[in-house]
Design a protein around this motif. Structure first.
Motif, PDB file in Angstrom:
ATOM      1  N   GLN A  40       0.828  -1.202   0.000  1.00  0.00           N
ATOM      2  CA  GLN A  40       0.000   0.000   0.000  1.00  0.00           C
ATOM      3  C   GLN A  40       0.868   1.261   0.000  1.00  0.00           C
ATOM      4  O   GLN A  40       0.558   2.235  -0.680  1.00  0.00           O
ATOM      5  CB  GLN A  40      -0.932  -0.008   1.205  1.00  0.00           C
ATOM      6  N   LEU A  41       1.958   1.230   0.771  1.00  0.00           N
ATOM      7  CA  LEU A  41       2.864   2.378   0.801  1.00  0.00           C
ATOM      8  C   LEU A  41       3.512   2.598  -0.563  1.00  0.00           C
ATOM      9  O   LEU A  41       3.735   3.730  -0.987  1.00  0.00           O
ATOM     10  CB  LEU A  41       3.937   2.171   1.865  1.00  0.00           C
ATOM     11  N   LEU A  42       3.830   1.499  -1.246  1.00  0.00           N
ATOM     12  CA  LEU A  42       4.454   1.596  -2.568  1.00  0.00           C
ATOM     13  C   LEU A  42       3.424   1.832  -3.669  1.00  0.00           C
ATOM     14  O   LEU A  42       3.794   2.026  -4.825  1.00  0.00           O
ATOM     15  CB  LEU A  42       5.238   0.318  -2.872  1.00  0.00           C
ATOM     16  N   GLN A  43       2.128   1.786  -3.269  1.00  0.00           N
ATOM     17  CA  GLN A  43       1.030   1.973  -4.220  1.00  0.00           C
ATOM     18  C   GLN A  43       1.141   0.998  -5.389  1.00  0.00           C
ATOM     19  O   GLN A  43       1.016   1.361  -6.557  1.00  0.00           O
ATOM     20  CB  GLN A  43       0.990   3.418  -4.723  1.00  0.00           C
ATOM     21  N   ARG A  44       1.356  -0.265  -5.038  1.00  0.00           N
ATOM     22  CA  ARG A  44       1.468  -1.313  -6.037  1.00  0.00           C
ATOM     23  C   ARG A  44       0.359  -2.349  -5.820  1.00  0.00           C
ATOM     24  O   ARG A  44       0.242  -2.900  -4.737  1.00  0.00           O
ATOM     25  CB  ARG A  44       2.827  -2.023  -5.948  1.00  0.00           C
ATOM     26  N   PRO A  45      -0.466  -2.601  -6.824  1.00  0.00           N
ATOM     27  CA  PRO A  45      -1.490  -3.648  -6.688  1.00  0.00           C
ATOM     28  C   PRO A  45      -0.814  -5.010  -6.597  1.00  0.00           C
ATOM     29  O   PRO A  45       0.101  -5.324  -7.368  1.00  0.00           O
ATOM     30  CB  PRO A  45      -2.315  -3.511  -7.976  1.00  0.00           C
ATOM     31  N   THR A  46      -1.241  -5.808  -5.656  1.00  0.00           N
ATOM     32  CA  THR A  46      -0.618  -7.106  -5.422  1.00  0.00           C
ATOM     33  C   THR A  46      -1.683  -8.172  -5.259  1.00  0.00           C
ATOM     34  O   THR A  46      -2.691  -7.956  -4.594  1.00  0.00           O
ATOM     35  CB  THR A  46       0.258  -7.071  -4.155  1.00  0.00           C
TER      36      THR A  46
END
Length: 209
Positions: free
Chosen positions: A95-101
């Motif tokens: 979430q901090l990296l704003q990456r969908p996982t």
């Protein structure tokens, strides 16, 4: 008192056999040990506090992960709690990296605890935690496909919880039957009632401690 100690510091010595049997009959035995459910609730409560205090998003999230990590270490690092803490940390990082996982990706990271401690695989708490969370992920996907699109609000929430209860009960049933010699036929219904109670009780006890 025995239940409070079990929920706070993973000390289950105060739980009587009669109490364990009652929880097993109701399909709620997973509540008696600190697992993914409990650590996840505490982590969510900490994130709410961070938002309420209007702390910087990144710093607040990192602080919440740190508090969860210290808490898990302080209670003796039970395998199920370590898995959940790792999952909470992985999700917070994405979430901090704003990456969908993919949820299965973070699940795999959290389920890798036995690579560091192989004996973890024979721990019932870890087994239930891993299989139960797999059921939850599958339930999330199933709910999107099964529930009518026009369902909103309470109706959709209850429908989603019923599907989650059915799948998590199905995935953990072999373990429960093997270890406890029984299966609960009311687990789906009892968990619908117990879920909100534990969601309120767990962070309240944690903050009180």
């Amino acid at each position: 008192a025995g239940l409070a100690k079990a929920l706070l510091i993973a000390d289950t010595e105060g739980l009587t056999p009669e109490l364990r049997d009652r929880y097993a009959d109701a399909g709620l035995v997973h509540i008696l040990s600190i697992s993914g459910l409990h650590v996840g609730i505490i982590g969510a409560a900490l994130l709410l506090l961070v938002e309420a205090a209007r702390l910087p998003a990144a710093g607040g999230r990192i602080a919440a992960v740190a508090v969860v990590a210290v808490y898990v270490l302080a209670i003796g690092a039970p395998a199920a709690a370590v898995r959940s803490a790792a999952l909470f940390g992985a999700i917070t990082l994405t979430q901090l990296l704003q990456r969908p996982t993919s949820p299965w990706a973070t699940y795999a990271i959290a389920a890798a605890v036995p690579l560091a401690e192989p004996r973890t695989v024979i721990d019932l708490g870890w087994q239930l935690s891993v299989t139960g969370y797999a059921g939850l992920i599958a339930a999330g996907r199933a709910a999107k496909r099964v529930l009518p699109r026009e369902w909103r609000g309470v109706r959709r929430t209850i429908g989603r919880e019923i599907i989650a209860g059915l799948l998590t009960t199905a995935t953990t049933a072999p373990l429960v039957a093997w270890h406890f010699g029984r299966l609960s036929l009311v687990a789906v219904v009892s968990n619908l009632g117990a879920g909100p109670v534990v969601a309120l009780l767990q962070p309240t006890l944690f903050l009180a401690m």
